[in-house]
Design an enzyme around this catalytic site. Structure first.
Site, PDB file in Angstrom:
ATOM      1  N   HIS A 189       0.827  -1.201   0.000  1.00  0.00           N
ATOM      2  CA  HIS A 189       0.000   0.000   0.000  1.00  0.00           C
ATOM      3  C   HIS A 189       0.862   1.253   0.000  1.00  0.00           C
ATOM      4  CE1 HIS A 189      -3.886  -2.039   1.629  1.00  0.00           C
ATOM      5  NE2 HIS A 189      -3.874  -1.966   0.323  1.00  0.00           N
ATOM      6  N   GLU A 432      -6.717 -13.840 -22.764  1.00  0.00           N
ATOM      7  CA  GLU A 432      -5.551 -13.899 -21.891  1.00  0.00           C
ATOM      8  C   GLU A 432      -5.212 -15.328 -21.469  1.00  0.00           C
ATOM      9  OE1 GLU A 432      -6.487 -11.591 -18.387  1.00  0.00           O
ATOM     10  OE2 GLU A 432      -8.590 -12.174 -18.481  1.00  0.00           O
ATOM     11  N   ASP A 456      -1.323 -11.603 -18.497  1.00  0.00           N
ATOM     12  CA  ASP A 456      -1.634 -12.991 -18.160  1.00  0.00           C
ATOM     13  C   ASP A 456      -1.344 -13.929 -19.320  1.00  0.00           C
ATOM     14  OD1 ASP A 456      -2.292 -13.057 -15.497  1.00  0.00           O
ATOM     15  OD2 ASP A 456      -4.400 -12.581 -15.812  1.00  0.00           O
TER      16      ASP A 456
END
Length: 587
Positions: A189, A432, A456
């Site tokens: 974060h 993907e 991905d």
């Protein structure tokens, strides 16, 4: 020179201010049973004070970078309300007759140790949130003073063992040149907040220092390459001053291209859209000339909160994005959680390989109630702009049909309620998964458009987890297998007469532009920060010449050969056209 992790881009040159590491002074004696009630009352008062403080910090941070980023602190509030965490603390007080602060410290250590043992980068980063919240509670229980940052306005580079969001929120970006932390990574974060504030950050240098950094020591922080220089010599400082000035100058020059069309020197047009995680990024995207939103990652509406967002909450966000985009299209991807994205209030099963497990469209088709709620909110927003729906991680025709069945139920619900929406809304899919590429001709009969998610796709095709440091060097977006997958997908879309775009990181890689020209892909979606840089490259590219380079690349046998050829072409184009790029605005 020390090699760390580049967690937030940019260059910082200045003197260090080392944030002192707070040492605990905890009582070691047991309490009498008659004092238990008093300890519980101290604990509850500490929790109330901590919650009030976090709410204040959240509102303060919201004014700085917007609502979405400030929701990080909702996760901190959730920890203080988590029954598992609180039961652990209360149990230690009640069973072991320990003081409230001792119980809090032991609970923090227990959960942090547990998370650190998991082979999951997301969970390791969440351990820092628990430490941040727990230490805040400890300070209130112990009456410890807050560590003060320099009071003067002299800019500095902040150095800390680890930096919590609570500490970062108080930083003034005009005073903090850069940040260095011993621990942490790109997904923390604190890294997210540093990027939002535009502060360069290098992390992960623990155990790489011969001796601790001292306040006042001269540093150079390279957030792009993850490098830290201690007491750099004059040559290094001058070199980085030049890099910093060049970055600043280039940014100013690129901004002149915001209103210019993305067209090659010989007339091939591109549509450059933005990938977005929040409404806040819309302002940056439009400032940088985005022609719509090619990927709105809706899962960030679901994260750092206590429950699923309501239809109304989602509608208001989607509507705002659609209105701000004007006539340009907005592609909203339905919920894509699982893998490295978790929800605190929705327990996902423990899996050997979560990236191959219960995630994305698989969750939506299993939990159709929240899926229908989301589709209903998107449909309502379609009355306010050119909104499109996109399903993630599709691997079969059946999945598309099942998802569309839920969409039809959402439409029927709105018809009954008399609420407007676009009945002809376009519905596309992410390409993907290798299976989707293989049956792309069949999927093209079911979808209104394709969007290739290269992140991905590369990971799945090459069986390489790019977050795994041991094999990250094997993650090659220019692998011949990837190029073949791209060609197969695009040709299937063109044969079916449906649009195809690219929204993965490869879309924002300037070197890939010749590939898109050769394949006939004209729609690219990327981070708002990449838009002007990619546009500059397009403006200075000759499409005919680039196609020739790309055609040769499709015949090469190795990733390195493809990458070298595309890099060489990019360098030649830069040399011929100069580095200014503003000449292209003359037309």
């Amino acid at each position: 020179m020390i090699q760390g992790i580049g967690a937030a881009t940019g260059v910082a040159i200045g003197k260090a201010f080392v944030l002192p590491h707070w040492e605990l002074d905890l009582p070691d004696s047991e309490m009498d049973a008659v004092d238990l009630a008093k300890e519980f009352e101290r604990l509850y008062e500490g929790i109330r004070t901590s919650k009030n403080e976090i709410e204040y910090i959240k509102n303060e941070f919201k004014e700085m970078v917007g609502h979405e980023e400030s929701q990080i602190f909702d996760a901190h509030l959730a920890i203080l309300e988590d029954p598992v965490f609180m039961n652990e603390i209360q149990g230690i007080i009640e069973r072991q007759y320990k003081a409230a602060e001792v119980a809090v410290k032991e609970a923090i250590d227990h959960f942090v140790s547990m998370f650190d043992l998991l082979d999951d980068e997301y969970m390791k980063e969440r351990a820092l949130d628990i430490k941040d919240v727990g230490n805040r509670l400890l300070k209130h229980l112990l009456g410890a003073p807050e560590v003060k940052l320099p009071a003067d306005t002299q800019p500095y580079i902040l150095v800390a063992k680890e930096l919590s969001p609570s500490q970062l929120v108080h930083l003034n970006p005009s005073h903090v040149l850069g940040i260095v932390t011993m621990t942490g990574g790109k997904t923390s974060h604190s890294a997210i907040m540093a990027r939002a504030l535009g502060i360069p950050l290098v992390s992960g240098i623990e155990n790489k220092l011969d001796k601790p950094i001292q306040t006042g020591q001269q540093l150079v922080v390279d957030g792009d390459e993850g490098l830290l220089y201690l007491e750099p010599d004059t040559l290094i400082v001058e070199r980085y001053e030049g890099i910093r000035d060049q970055q600043r100058k280039k940014k100013e020059q690129l901004q002149l291209l915001a209103t210019v069309d993305a067209v090659t020197k010989d007339g091939t047009y591109f549509n450059l859209a933005a990938n977005m995680n929040s409404v806040k990024e819309m302002e940056i995207a439009l400032k940088n000339g985005a022609q719509g939103v090619g990927l709105f990652r809706s899962e960030f509406l679901y994260m750092d909160r206590h429950n699923f967002p309501t239809e109304e909450e989602q509608f208001e966000v989607y509507k705002l994005v659609a209105e701000n985009a004007g006539q340009a299209s907005v592609v909203i991807r339905t919920l894509d959680i699982g893998g490295d994205k978790q929800l605190d209030y929705f327990a996902l099963p423990e899996e050997e390989n979560p990236f191959l497990g219960y995630r994305a469209i698989r969750i939506s088709l299993d939990r159709t109630e929240p899926f229908q709620t989301q589709l209903t909110a998107i449909l309502r927003a379609s009355a306010y702009g050119s909104v499109k729906i996109m399903y993630p991680m599709i691997s079969s025709v059946d999945e598309v049909k099942q998802a569309n069945a839920v969409l039809r139920r959402a439409m029927a619900d709105l018809d009954r309620r008399g609420i407007d929406y676009d009945p002809n809304i376009k519905v596309g899919i992410m390409i993907e998964v290798p299976a989707a590429v293989t049956i792309s001709d069949l999927l093209a009969e079911e979808a209104d458009f394709f969007s290739i998610g290269t992140n991905d796709l590369v990971q799945y095709v090459l069986a390489v987890d790019r977050m795994n440091e041991q094999i990250a060097h094997m993650y090659h977006p220019f692998h011949p297998a990837i190029l073949r997958m791209l060609r197969t997908t695009v040709e299937a879309a063109h044969r079916a007469g449906i649009p195809v775009s690219v929204c993965g990181e490869l879309a924002g890689d300037e070197r890939a532009i010749p590939l898109w020209l050769e394949l006939g892909v004209k729609d690219l979606s990327m981070s708002p920060q990449s838009l002007l840089r990619v546009k500059h490259r397009i403006l200075n590219t000759n499409a005919a010449e680039a196609k020739g380079e790309a055609a040769a690349c499709f015949k090469l046998r190795t990733s390195s050969a493809v990458e070298e050829r595309l890099s060489a072409f990019a360098e030649r184009s830069s040399y011929r056209n100069g580095t200014n790029g503003t000449d292209s605005t003359a037309s």
